[in-house]
Design a protein around this motif. Structure first.
Motif, PDB file in Angstrom:
ATOM      1  N   MET A  28       0.798  -1.231   0.000  1.00  0.00           N
ATOM      2  CA  MET A  28       0.000   0.000   0.000  1.00  0.00           C
ATOM      3  C   MET A  28       0.829   1.280   0.000  1.00  0.00           C
ATOM      4  O   MET A  28       0.358   2.319  -0.427  1.00  0.00           O
ATOM      5  N   TYR A  29       2.039   1.189   0.536  1.00  0.00           N
ATOM      6  CA  TYR A  29       2.866   2.374   0.743  1.00  0.00           C
ATOM      7  C   TYR A  29       4.299   2.056   0.346  1.00  0.00           C
ATOM      8  O   TYR A  29       4.574   1.085  -0.320  1.00  0.00           O
ATOM      9  N   ARG A  30       5.192   2.880   0.840  1.00  0.00           N
ATOM     10  CA  ARG A  30       6.626   2.666   0.685  1.00  0.00           C
ATOM     11  C   ARG A  30       7.194   2.447   2.085  1.00  0.00           C
ATOM     12  O   ARG A  30       6.851   3.179   3.014  1.00  0.00           O
ATOM     13  N   LEU A  31       8.042   1.416   2.251  1.00  0.00           N
ATOM     14  CA  LEU A  31       8.679   1.203   3.541  1.00  0.00           C
ATOM     15  C   LEU A  31       9.587   2.396   3.842  1.00  0.00           C
ATOM     16  O   LEU A  31      10.499   2.693   3.073  1.00  0.00           O
ATOM     17  N   GLU A  32       9.314   3.082   4.929  1.00  0.00           N
ATOM     18  CA  GLU A  32      10.128   4.216   5.347  1.00  0.00           C
ATOM     19  C   GLU A  32      11.241   3.710   6.269  1.00  0.00           C
ATOM     20  O   GLU A  32      11.172   2.600   6.790  1.00  0.00           O
ATOM     21  N   GLN A  33      12.239   4.537   6.504  1.00  0.00           N
ATOM     22  CA  GLN A  33      13.361   4.130   7.359  1.00  0.00           C
ATOM     23  C   GLN A  33      12.878   3.747   8.759  1.00  0.00           C
ATOM     24  O   GLN A  33      13.345   2.774   9.327  1.00  0.00           O
ATOM     25  N   THR A  34      11.920   4.470   9.295  1.00  0.00           N
ATOM     26  CA  THR A  34      11.405   4.139  10.629  1.00  0.00           C
ATOM     27  C   THR A  34      10.743   2.754  10.628  1.00  0.00           C
ATOM     28  O   THR A  34      10.845   2.011  11.604  1.00  0.00           O
ATOM     29  N   ASP A  35      10.084   2.375   9.508  1.00  0.00           N
ATOM     30  CA  ASP A  35       9.513   1.031   9.389  1.00  0.00           C
ATOM     31  C   ASP A  35      10.625  -0.011   9.430  1.00  0.00           C
ATOM     32  O   ASP A  35      10.549  -0.993  10.179  1.00  0.00           O
ATOM     33  N   ARG A  36      11.646   0.194   8.603  1.00  0.00           N
ATOM     34  CA  ARG A  36      12.750  -0.769   8.530  1.00  0.00           C
ATOM     35  C   ARG A  36      13.433  -0.933   9.888  1.00  0.00           C
ATOM     36  O   ARG A  36      13.748  -2.056  10.297  1.00  0.00           O
ATOM     37  N   ASP A  37      13.658   0.175  10.595  1.00  0.00           N
ATOM     38  CA  ASP A  37      14.312   0.107  11.904  1.00  0.00           C
ATOM     39  C   ASP A  37      13.532  -0.786  12.867  1.00  0.00           C
ATOM     40  O   ASP A  37      14.116  -1.630  13.551  1.00  0.00           O
ATOM     41  N   VAL A  38      12.225  -0.601  12.917  1.00  0.00           N
ATOM     42  CA  VAL A  38      11.390  -1.385  13.836  1.00  0.00           C
ATOM     43  C   VAL A  38      11.271  -2.835  13.373  1.00  0.00           C
ATOM     44  O   VAL A  38      11.404  -3.766  14.176  1.00  0.00           O
ATOM     45  N   LEU A  39      11.044  -3.057  12.092  1.00  0.00           N
ATOM     46  CA  LEU A  39      10.844  -4.415  11.587  1.00  0.00           C
ATOM     47  C   LEU A  39      12.119  -5.253  11.631  1.00  0.00           C
ATOM     48  O   LEU A  39      12.059  -6.463  11.849  1.00  0.00           O
ATOM     49  N   GLU A  40      13.258  -4.623  11.446  1.00  0.00           N
ATOM     50  CA  GLU A  40      14.521  -5.365  11.447  1.00  0.00           C
ATOM     51  C   GLU A  40      15.109  -5.533  12.848  1.00  0.00           C
ATOM     52  O   GLU A  40      15.967  -6.387  13.060  1.00  0.00           O
ATOM     53  N   HIS A  41      14.640  -4.726  13.794  1.00  0.00           N
ATOM     54  CA  HIS A  41      15.168  -4.785  15.168  1.00  0.00           C
ATOM     55  C   HIS A  41      14.024  -4.699  16.185  1.00  0.00           C
ATOM     56  O   HIS A  41      13.987  -3.795  17.019  1.00  0.00           O
ATOM     57  N   PRO A  42      13.081  -5.650  16.135  1.00  0.00           N
ATOM     58  CA  PRO A  42      11.904  -5.535  17.015  1.00  0.00           C
ATOM     59  C   PRO A  42      12.239  -5.621  18.502  1.00  0.00           C
ATOM     60  O   PRO A  42      11.612  -4.937  19.310  1.00  0.00           O
ATOM     61  N   PHE A  43      13.214  -6.434  18.858  1.00  0.00           N
ATOM     62  CA  PHE A  43      13.541  -6.526  20.282  1.00  0.00           C
ATOM     63  C   PHE A  43      14.093  -5.194  20.776  1.00  0.00           C
ATOM     64  O   PHE A  43      13.642  -4.658  21.788  1.00  0.00           O
ATOM     65  N   GLU A  44      15.054  -4.643  20.043  1.00  0.00           N
ATOM     66  CA  GLU A  44      15.701  -3.401  20.459  1.00  0.00           C
ATOM     67  C   GLU A  44      14.746  -2.207  20.411  1.00  0.00           C
ATOM     68  O   GLU A  44      14.791  -1.338  21.282  1.00  0.00           O
ATOM     69  N   ARG A  45      13.887  -2.147  19.410  1.00  0.00           N
ATOM     70  CA  ARG A  45      13.030  -0.971  19.211  1.00  0.00           C
ATOM     71  C   ARG A  45      11.694  -1.062  19.956  1.00  0.00           C
ATOM     72  O   ARG A  45      11.109  -0.038  20.280  1.00  0.00           O
ATOM     73  N   ILE A  46      11.180  -2.273  20.197  1.00  0.00           N
ATOM     74  CA  ILE A  46       9.860  -2.429  20.826  1.00  0.00           C
ATOM     75  C   ILE A  46       9.964  -3.052  22.221  1.00  0.00           C
ATOM     76  O   ILE A  46       9.503  -2.473  23.199  1.00  0.00           O
TER      77      ILE A  46
END
Length: 163
Positions: A28-46
């Protein structure tokens, strides 16, 4: 909702969190840098900063959905990265997961629960409205710039329910 089960975050489920969200965001959209940061590092970011990620499993299909509670302040969480695989849509998995995430936020002591979205996600917005989220200009002003695609901000009435 029969055949649906909620699972807590584990490192083994981190790839599902990434893949489920990358699928719908990319469609639906374009993966933004903030998306990539959270999706690639869920433990660290969430998880490490005090948030949580829940998953929904559908019988016979495996893990079909995920949603995160990202801590953004004391007793404050953003409901974010909620997605359900295309193959599982129409089974009630999204509503089941959303109810579980709201209950989890309450159990974590959330006083403020909000989300950021886009009008293109009309089905998701209807689901959020049905669950009790309300459009909120204050949330938009405070957090809306976090994503380029954000033009909807909603707040869940946790504080009113807790009083």
């Amino acid at each position: 909702m029969t055949g649906l089960t909620i699972h807590a975050y584990s490192d083994a489920l981190a790839p599902a969190f990434h893949d489920i969200n990358a699928q719908w965001i990319g469609a639906m959209y374009r993966l933004e840098q903030t998306d990539r940061d959270v999706l690639e590092h869920p433990f660290e970011r969430i998880i490490a900063p005090g948030g949580d990620i829940l998953f929904v499993e559908a019988a016979g299909l495996g893990i079909v959905g995920a949603c995160a509670l990202q801590r953004t302040g004391q007793d404050q969480y953003e409901l974010t990265k909620m997605g359900v695989l295309d193959t599982a849509r129409g089974r009630g998995a999204g509503a089941f997961l959303l109810d579980a995430v709201i209950a989890r936020a309450t159990a974590m002591g959330a006083r403020r629960l909000y989300l950021l979205s886009n009008t293109k996600s009309a089905t998701a917005i209807r689901l959020y409205e049905k669950a009790g989220f309300r459009h909120d200009a204050g949330i938009m002003a405070e957090f809306g710039a976090r994503y380029e695609r954000c033009n909807v901000a909603m707040l869940y009435p946790l504080a009113a329910a807790a009083q």
